[in-house]
Design a protein around this motif. Structure first.
Motif, PDB file in Angstrom:
ATOM      1  N   ILE A  37     -19.118  -7.132  -6.508  1.00  0.00           N
ATOM      2  CA  ILE A  37     -20.756  -7.238  -6.489  1.00  0.00           C
ATOM      3  C   ILE A  37     -21.467  -6.174  -7.000  1.00  0.00           C
ATOM      4  CG2 ILE A  37     -22.752  -7.786  -4.950  1.00  0.00           C
ATOM      5  CD1 ILE A  37     -20.678  -9.040  -2.923  1.00  0.00           C
ATOM      6  N   GLN A  38     -22.170  -6.214  -8.130  1.00  0.00           N
ATOM      7  CA  GLN A  38     -22.717  -4.937  -8.601  1.00  0.00           C
ATOM      8  C   GLN A  38     -24.146  -5.224  -8.335  1.00  0.00           C
ATOM      9  OE1 GLN A  38     -20.513  -5.726 -12.513  1.00  0.00           O
ATOM     10  NE2 GLN A  38     -21.009  -3.499 -12.557  1.00  0.00           N
ATOM     11  N   VAL A 199     -10.777 -10.722  -1.165  1.00  0.00           N
ATOM     12  CA  VAL A 199     -11.258  -9.397  -1.472  1.00  0.00           C
ATOM     13  C   VAL A 199     -12.570  -9.355  -2.171  1.00  0.00           C
ATOM     14  CG1 VAL A 199     -10.920  -7.108  -2.603  1.00  0.00           C
ATOM     15  CG2 VAL A 199      -8.943  -8.629  -1.795  1.00  0.00           C
ATOM     16  N   VAL A 200     -13.486  -8.683  -1.394  1.00  0.00           N
ATOM     17  CA  VAL A 200     -15.058  -8.601  -1.891  1.00  0.00           C
ATOM     18  C   VAL A 200     -15.201  -6.985  -2.166  1.00  0.00           C
ATOM     19  CG1 VAL A 200     -17.666  -9.173  -1.723  1.00  0.00           C
ATOM     20  CG2 VAL A 200     -15.491 -10.665  -0.877  1.00  0.00           C
ATOM     21  N   VAL A 201     -15.476  -6.725  -3.337  1.00  0.00           N
ATOM     22  CA  VAL A 201     -15.792  -5.182  -3.342  1.00  0.00           C
ATOM     23  C   VAL A 201     -17.266  -4.942  -3.844  1.00  0.00           C
ATOM     24  CG1 VAL A 201     -14.500  -5.188  -5.713  1.00  0.00           C
ATOM     25  CG2 VAL A 201     -14.886  -2.889  -4.606  1.00  0.00           C
ATOM     26  N   VAL A 202     -17.994  -4.209  -3.256  1.00  0.00           N
ATOM     27  CA  VAL A 202     -19.204  -3.537  -3.834  1.00  0.00           C
ATOM     28  C   VAL A 202     -18.952  -2.299  -4.775  1.00  0.00           C
ATOM     29  CG1 VAL A 202     -21.274  -2.252  -3.009  1.00  0.00           C
ATOM     30  CG2 VAL A 202     -20.636  -4.425  -1.975  1.00  0.00           C
ATOM     31  N   THR A 203     -19.545  -2.243  -6.077  1.00  0.00           N
ATOM     32  CA  THR A 203     -19.438  -0.984  -6.721  1.00  0.00           C
ATOM     33  C   THR A 203     -20.521  -1.007  -7.723  1.00  0.00           C
ATOM     34  OG1 THR A 203     -17.777  -0.047  -8.406  1.00  0.00           O
ATOM     35  CG2 THR A 203     -17.826  -2.493  -8.499  1.00  0.00           C
ATOM     36  N   HIS A 204     -20.761   0.359  -8.192  1.00  0.00           N
ATOM     37  CA  HIS A 204     -21.600   0.738  -9.091  1.00  0.00           C
ATOM     38  C   HIS A 204     -20.687   0.672 -10.577  1.00  0.00           C
ATOM     39  CE1 HIS A 204     -24.495   2.363  -6.235  1.00  0.00           C
ATOM     40  NE2 HIS A 204     -25.305   1.644  -6.923  1.00  0.00           N
ATOM     41  N   LEU A 208     -14.481  -1.073 -13.298  1.00  0.00           N
ATOM     42  CA  LEU A 208     -13.745  -1.653 -12.347  1.00  0.00           C
ATOM     43  C   LEU A 208     -14.157  -3.098 -12.097  1.00  0.00           C
ATOM     44  CD1 LEU A 208     -13.186   0.180  -8.900  1.00  0.00           C
ATOM     45  CD2 LEU A 208     -13.879  -2.281  -8.974  1.00  0.00           C
ATOM     46  N   ALA A 209     -15.296  -3.517 -11.920  1.00  0.00           N
ATOM     47  CA  ALA A 209     -16.131  -4.670 -11.606  1.00  0.00           C
ATOM     48  C   ALA A 209     -15.286  -5.744 -12.710  1.00  0.00           C
ATOM     49  CB  ALA A 209     -17.529  -5.001 -11.729  1.00  0.00           C
ATOM     50  N   LEU A 216     -20.525 -10.694  -9.323  1.00  0.00           N
ATOM     51  CA  LEU A 216     -21.560 -11.148  -8.858  1.00  0.00           C
ATOM     52  C   LEU A 216     -22.777  -9.931  -8.997  1.00  0.00           C
ATOM     53  CD1 LEU A 216     -20.533 -12.887  -5.507  1.00  0.00           C
ATOM     54  CD2 LEU A 216     -21.068 -13.913  -7.864  1.00  0.00           C
ATOM     55  N   ARG A 217     -23.880 -10.249  -9.086  1.00  0.00           N
ATOM     56  CA  ARG A 217     -24.749  -9.262  -9.224  1.00  0.00           C
ATOM     57  C   ARG A 217     -25.985  -9.307  -8.390  1.00  0.00           C
ATOM     58  NH1 ARG A 217     -29.658  -7.169 -11.699  1.00  0.00           N
ATOM     59  NH2 ARG A 217     -29.463  -4.999 -12.239  1.00  0.00           N
ATOM     60  N   ILE A 218     -26.426  -8.276  -7.570  1.00  0.00           N
ATOM     61  CA  ILE A 218     -27.332  -8.752  -6.569  1.00  0.00           C
ATOM     62  C   ILE A 218     -28.600  -7.525  -7.078  1.00  0.00           C
ATOM     63  CG2 ILE A 218     -26.484  -7.192  -4.777  1.00  0.00           C
ATOM     64  CD1 ILE A 218     -27.651  -9.124  -2.796  1.00  0.00           C
TER      65      ILE A 218
END
Length: 227
Positions: A37-38, A199-204, A208-209, A216-218
């Protein structure tokens, strides 16, 4: 794994009034998926991760997971789900400075298994988790004796030792250089492939994404799929 419908989260603030962190999100995340999630700062990434991790409840909507609607559960029930089903990894390792790597990992077992697992069994489980992340030879080292990448491996082992079904990571490589980031992400990918974790990863980090099968993007509390 997750079926989310109409997920909304608002906050009341003194200086800015009502803030809408999530604006009616609908998303399905299947068992065994690896999802990133970016999005911009303040766009809702961490708020959504908190909902997935049963750390907070929405203002409206449903979060169906683990045979429950998390939005309808009380504090004690959410605590039990977190302890049993979800492993967390954060940007800051949050290790206890006075404990060894093994003891830091063992600490994750205590809240739910203290009465069922002996001290010897806890140590065995912790050593097994450290071996999974390639740190068996650093088991007796304290955080100050470990590099940033090694400390994050301990944090991953701590998240895995209770054998969760979901691993949630909030900027897990944010404090690491590019080389160490790649090493850590290779560890996460390997665990995902071999253990069937969701696995769910939030990243800037866009690089990596792009290594995740689904992105996904939010932004402004709204979620979209990326190609």
């Amino acid at each position: 794994m997750y079926s989310i419908t109409g997920l909304t989260k608002t906050y009341e603030t003194r200086d800015r009034g009502t803030i809408q962190a999530l604006a009616g999100i609908d998303v399905e995340i299947d068992d065994g998926e690896l999802v990133s999630i970016q999005g911009p700062t303040g766009g809702g990434k961490s708020t959504l991760l908190q909902m997935l991790g049963a750390l907070d409840q929405p203002t409206d909507g449903t979060i169906k997971a683990f045979d429950h609607d998390l939005a309808q559960l009380g504090h004690a029930e959410l605590t039990e789900i977190r302890a049993r089903e979800i492993g967390f990894v954060f940007q800051h390792y949050n290790l206890i400075a006075t404990l060894s790597a093994t003891e830091n990992v063992e600490a994750a077992i205590l809240p739910t298994k203290a009465e069922k697992v002996t001290a010897a069994q806890r140590r065995e489980l912790a050593l097994e988790a450290l071996d999974q992340v390639g740190l068996a030879d650093r088991a007796d080292h304290r955080p100050s004796e470990l590099s940033g990448g090694q400390q994050q491996r301990v944090a991953i082992a701590r998240a895995l030792v209770k054998r969760p079904s979901v691993l949630l990571a909030d900027e897990p490589t944010g404090n690491l250089d590019e080389h160490t980031r790649d090493e850590i992400w290779t560890v996460v990918e390997g665990l995902w492939r071999t253990q069937g974790l969701t696995v769910v990863v939030v990243t800037h980090d866009s690089a990596l994404a792009r290594r995740t099968p689904r992105r996904l993007r939010i932004a402004d509390g709204r979620l979209t799929e990326l190609d």
